[in-house]
Design a protein around this motif. Structure first.
Motif, PDB file in Angstrom:
ATOM      1  N   GLY A 163     -27.444 -27.614  43.457  1.00 24.32           N
ATOM      2  CA  GLY A 163     -27.054 -26.846  42.286  1.00 24.32           C
ATOM      3  C   GLY A 163     -26.867 -25.363  42.528  1.00 24.32           C
ATOM      4  O   GLY A 163     -26.476 -24.635  41.619  1.00 24.32           O
ATOM      5  N   ARG A 164     -27.111 -24.875  43.746  1.00 29.24           N
ATOM      6  CA  ARG A 164     -26.981 -23.446  44.053  1.00 29.24           C
ATOM      7  C   ARG A 164     -25.742 -23.225  44.925  1.00 29.24           C
ATOM      8  O   ARG A 164     -25.518 -23.927  45.908  1.00 29.24           O
ATOM      9  N   LYS A 165     -24.959 -22.228  44.572  1.00 33.38           N
ATOM     10  CA  LYS A 165     -23.726 -21.940  45.295  1.00 33.38           C
ATOM     11  C   LYS A 165     -24.009 -21.330  46.661  1.00 33.38           C
ATOM     12  O   LYS A 165     -24.805 -20.404  46.790  1.00 33.38           O
ATOM     13  N   ILE A 166     -23.345 -21.877  47.690  1.00 31.44           N
ATOM     14  CA  ILE A 166     -23.474 -21.316  49.039  1.00 31.44           C
ATOM     15  C   ILE A 166     -22.135 -20.830  49.581  1.00 31.44           C
ATOM     16  O   ILE A 166     -22.106 -20.114  50.584  1.00 31.44           O
ATOM     17  N   GLY A 167     -21.034 -21.217  48.928  1.00 32.26           N
ATOM     18  CA  GLY A 167     -19.741 -20.806  49.459  1.00 32.26           C
ATOM     19  C   GLY A 167     -18.597 -21.236  48.569  1.00 32.26           C
ATOM     20  O   GLY A 167     -18.795 -21.697  47.436  1.00 32.26           O
ATOM     21  N   PHE A 168     -17.395 -21.111  49.122  1.00 29.86           N
ATOM     22  CA  PHE A 168     -16.178 -21.369  48.368  1.00 29.86           C
ATOM     23  C   PHE A 168     -15.169 -22.066  49.265  1.00 29.86           C
ATOM     24  O   PHE A 168     -15.068 -21.763  50.454  1.00 29.86           O
ATOM     25  N   LEU A 169     -14.434 -23.004  48.681  1.00 23.79           N
ATOM     26  CA  LEU A 169     -13.420 -23.763  49.402  1.00 23.79           C
ATOM     27  C   LEU A 169     -12.129 -23.742  48.601  1.00 23.79           C
ATOM     28  O   LEU A 169     -12.155 -23.953  47.386  1.00 23.79           O
ATOM     29  N   GLY A 170     -11.013 -23.473  49.258  1.00 23.21           N
ATOM     30  CA  GLY A 170      -9.763 -23.468  48.510  1.00 23.21           C
ATOM     31  C   GLY A 170      -8.555 -23.189  49.378  1.00 23.21           C
ATOM     32  O   GLY A 170      -8.676 -22.824  50.552  1.00 23.21           O
ATOM     33  N   GLU A 171      -7.393 -23.385  48.789  1.00 20.76           N
ATOM     34  CA  GLU A 171      -6.137 -23.030  49.448  1.00 20.76           C
ATOM     35  C   GLU A 171      -5.742 -21.609  49.037  1.00 20.76           C
ATOM     36  O   GLU A 171      -5.981 -21.190  47.905  1.00 20.76           O
ATOM     37  N   ILE A 172      -5.147 -20.878  49.968  1.00 21.77           N
ATOM     38  CA  ILE A 172      -4.743 -19.503  49.706  1.00 21.77           C
ATOM     39  C   ILE A 172      -3.545 -19.488  48.758  1.00 21.77           C
ATOM     40  O   ILE A 172      -2.637 -20.306  48.867  1.00 21.77           O
ATOM     41  N   SER A 173      -3.555 -18.542  47.839  1.00 26.09           N
ATOM     42  CA  SER A 173      -2.489 -18.430  46.850  1.00 26.09           C
ATOM     43  C   SER A 173      -1.135 -18.212  47.528  1.00 26.09           C
ATOM     44  O   SER A 173      -1.025 -17.444  48.495  1.00 26.09           O
ATOM     45  N   PRO A 174      -0.068 -18.868  47.046  1.00 26.98           N
ATOM     46  CA  PRO A 174       1.276 -18.652  47.599  1.00 26.98           C
ATOM     47  C   PRO A 174       1.720 -17.193  47.511  1.00 26.98           C
ATOM     48  O   PRO A 174       2.512 -16.731  48.341  1.00 26.98           O
ATOM     49  N   VAL A 175       1.216 -16.464  46.517  1.00 30.25           N
ATOM     50  CA  VAL A 175       1.577 -15.049  46.375  1.00 30.25           C
ATOM     51  C   VAL A 175       1.079 -14.251  47.580  1.00 30.25           C
ATOM     52  O   VAL A 175       1.806 -13.417  48.142  1.00 30.25           O
ATOM     53  N   ILE A 176      -0.169 -14.507  47.987  1.00 23.51           N
ATOM     54  CA  ILE A 176      -0.732 -13.808  49.149  1.00 23.51           C
ATOM     55  C   ILE A 176      -0.002 -14.213  50.420  1.00 23.51           C
ATOM     56  O   ILE A 176       0.317 -13.371  51.271  1.00 23.51           O
ATOM     57  N   LEU A 177       0.299 -15.504  50.580  1.00 22.72           N
ATOM     58  CA  LEU A 177       1.008 -15.966  51.775  1.00 22.72           C
ATOM     59  C   LEU A 177       2.392 -15.334  51.873  1.00 22.72           C
ATOM     60  O   LEU A 177       2.842 -15.001  52.970  1.00 22.72           O
ATOM     61  N   GLU A 178       3.045 -15.155  50.733  1.00 22.60           N
ATOM     62  CA  GLU A 178       4.367 -14.523  50.736  1.00 22.60           C
ATOM     63  C   GLU A 178       4.274 -13.060  51.146  1.00 22.60           C
ATOM     64  O   GLU A 178       5.114 -12.555  51.907  1.00 22.60           O
ATOM     65  N   LYS A 179       3.239 -12.365  50.675  1.00 26.51           N
ATOM     66  CA  LYS A 179       3.056 -10.964  51.061  1.00 26.51           C
ATOM     67  C   LYS A 179       2.779 -10.828  52.557  1.00 26.51           C
ATOM     68  O   LYS A 179       3.193  -9.855  53.184  1.00 26.51           O
ATOM     69  N   ALA A 188      -5.615 -23.554  54.128  1.00 28.32           N
ATOM     70  CA  ALA A 188      -6.866 -23.829  53.423  1.00 28.32           C
ATOM     71  C   ALA A 188      -8.013 -23.112  54.130  1.00 28.32           C
ATOM     72  O   ALA A 188      -8.029 -22.993  55.361  1.00 28.32           O
ATOM     73  N   VAL A 189      -8.970 -22.631  53.351  1.00 29.48           N
ATOM     74  CA  VAL A 189     -10.078 -21.829  53.891  1.00 29.48           C
ATOM     75  C   VAL A 189     -11.370 -22.231  53.199  1.00 29.48           C
ATOM     76  O   VAL A 189     -11.370 -22.529  52.000  1.00 29.48           O
ATOM     77  N   PHE A 190     -12.469 -22.272  53.954  1.00 30.46           N
ATOM     78  CA  PHE A 190     -13.769 -22.279  53.289  1.00 30.46           C
ATOM     79  C   PHE A 190     -14.602 -21.122  53.823  1.00 30.46           C
ATOM     80  O   PHE A 190     -14.554 -20.774  54.999  1.00 30.46           O
ATOM     81  N   ASP A 191     -15.337 -20.512  52.906  1.00 28.97           N
ATOM     82  CA  ASP A 191     -16.106 -19.306  53.187  1.00 28.97           C
ATOM     83  C   ASP A 191     -17.541 -19.560  52.739  1.00 28.97           C
ATOM     84  O   ASP A 191     -17.794 -19.762  51.546  1.00 28.97           O
TER      85      ASP A 191
END
Length: 223
Positions: A163-179, A188-191
């Motif tokens: 129940g306690r957060k240790i990190g984050f998992l997700g795909e990078i936004s297309p807006v950031i990839l375009e920049k 995809a990244v997990f932190d």
């Protein structure tokens, strides 16, 4: 000779590296700095960053608040040579808002793998560290590690243990990839917070005897 006392940080760091390397990931090392250009790209506010008094260049103006911009920079420089890549970094990040201002993070990135494939890597890593009770919660807000909207909100989740957060998992936004001029690839990244991960890791293993009966495999096709 008196044996040296084990350093738990080094022990678990090496264990994590072994698991990821066996999964096909390559370790990278980046400078602990963030450029002014990247600060604008990732929408970091200058007031929230720790600025160096005497930076060597504009590319090293701030201390990095996250490892994600660094590993995305690795992708930007190498994507034309390696259309698929799997890299990770373990290093310190720095936040002005935190009392300690410094924490160690584990960041893993995969180009060509989607959200669910990288989720499998998280499961493999946590299982190898003896950690159970893993839960992936729906995206609620921008992750505290970055404080910016660089994630694809439709493919992102908080990683929680008991129940306690240790990190984050997700795909990078297309807006950031375009920049960043990263085109035609899913990233995809997990932190994960290394300190929390180290405290939860366990060397205990539960013995399970080999089954006395042969395995039964069924191949079913549904039309």
């Amino acid at each position: 000779l008196i044996p040296a006392k084990r350093n738990d940080d080094i022990f678990w760091e090496n264990r994590i590296k072994d698991i990821l390397k066996e999964s096909g990931f390559t370790e990278v090392y980046n400078y602990s700095f963030l450029s002014e250009r990247d600060a604008k790209t990732f929408k970091y506010k200058g007031a929230d960053l720790i600025e160096l008094q005497n930076p060597l260049s504009l590319e090293q103006k701030y201390l990095r608040p996250s490892l994600v911009p660094g590993v995305l920079g690795n992708v930007k420089r190498n994507i034309k040579y390696f259309p698929r890549m799997k890299i990770f970094e373990i290093g310190n990040t720095f936040e002005k808002a935190r009392a300690s201002k410094e924490k160690k993070q584990l960041t893993c990135l995969a180009v060509g793998d989607d959200f669910y494939q990288l989720k499998g890597t998280v499961d493999l890593l946590l299982h190898g560290l003896g950690i159970s009770n893993v839960w992936y919660d729906d995206f609620q807000q921008v992750p505290e590690e970055s404080q910016i909207e660089m994630w694809n909100k439709n493919r992102s989740a908080e990683i929680k243990i008991n129940g306690r957060k240790i990190g984050f998992l997700g795909e990078i936004s297309p807006v950031i990839l375009e920049k960043l001029k990263i085109k035609g690839a899913d990233v995809a990244v997990f932190d994960i917070n290394f300190e929390k991960l180290r405290k939860l890791a366990s060397e205990e293993r539960e013995y399970q005897p080999v089954s006395q009966y042969p395995a039964a495999v069924r191949d079913i096709a549904v039309l």
